[in-house]
Design a protein around this motif. Structure first.
Motif, mmCIF file in Angstrom:
data_model
loop_
_atom_site.group_PDB
_atom_site.id
_atom_site.type_symbol
_atom_site.label_atom_id
_atom_site.label_comp_id
_atom_site.label_asym_id
_atom_site.label_seq_id
_atom_site.Cartn_x
_atom_site.Cartn_y
_atom_site.Cartn_z
ATOM 1 N N PHE A 70 0.835 -1.197 0.000
ATOM 2 C CA PHE A 70 0.000 0.000 0.000
ATOM 3 C C PHE A 70 0.873 1.253 0.000
ATOM 4 C CE2 PHE A 70 -2.453 3.252 2.325
ATOM 5 C CZ PHE A 70 -3.538 3.368 1.470
ATOM 6 N N GLU A 71 1.915 1.257 0.851
ATOM 7 C CA GLU A 71 2.810 2.413 0.920
ATOM 8 C C GLU A 71 3.584 2.599 -0.383
ATOM 9 O OE1 GLU A 71 5.097 1.801 4.476
ATOM 10 O OE2 GLU A 71 3.377 2.299 5.757
ATOM 11 N N SER B 148 4.235 5.883 -5.313
ATOM 12 C CA SER B 148 4.387 5.940 -6.764
ATOM 13 C C SER B 148 3.417 6.918 -7.422
ATOM 14 C CB SER B 148 4.212 4.550 -7.372
ATOM 15 O OG SER B 148 2.864 4.143 -7.326
ATOM 16 N N LEU B 149 2.393 7.328 -6.706
ATOM 17 C CA LEU B 149 1.415 8.264 -7.263
ATOM 18 C C LEU B 149 1.941 9.689 -7.190
ATOM 19 C CD1 LEU B 149 -1.843 6.821 -5.692
ATOM 20 C CD2 LEU B 149 -1.002 6.494 -8.006
ATOM 21 N N GLU C 197 -0.954 16.855 -12.410
ATOM 22 C CA GLU C 197 -0.085 15.988 -13.204
ATOM 23 C C GLU C 197 -0.797 14.690 -13.572
ATOM 24 O OE1 GLU C 197 2.998 16.492 -14.544
ATOM 25 O OE2 GLU C 197 2.659 18.558 -13.901
ATOM 26 N N ILE C 198 -1.642 14.195 -12.686
ATOM 27 C CA ILE C 198 -2.364 12.951 -12.938
ATOM 28 C C ILE C 198 -3.391 13.134 -14.039
ATOM 29 C CG2 ILE C 198 -3.943 11.240 -11.943
ATOM 30 C CD1 ILE C 198 -2.573 11.778 -9.250
#
Length: 67
Positions: free
Chosen positions: A40-41, A46-47, A53-54
């Protein structure tokens, strides 16, 4: 019925959980999936922390500008 819980990303055993029996159970121990804290971390890291930007359209991303 007891289900074994494993991380869907790395396969780590996350324990067991009691759940109602199902009439369509298969042979062997039933397995369900979740996500461990470490995976999860890694996904969160990574996001992009910048929502712009996404969701930026492809033609506006760095290096992809036309014209």
């Amino acid at each position: 019925m007891t289900y074994r819980i494993v991380c869907a990303w790395c396969g780590k055993d996350l324990g067991k959980k009691e759940a109602p029996s199902s009439s369509d159970q298969t042979s062997g121990e039933p397995i369900t999936h979740s996500m461990c804290t470490a995976c999860f971390e890694k996904i969160l890291d990574s996001l992009s922390s910048d929502p712009d930007e996404i969701y930026k359209p492809n033609d506006q991303q760095e290096g992809d500008r036309h014209g």
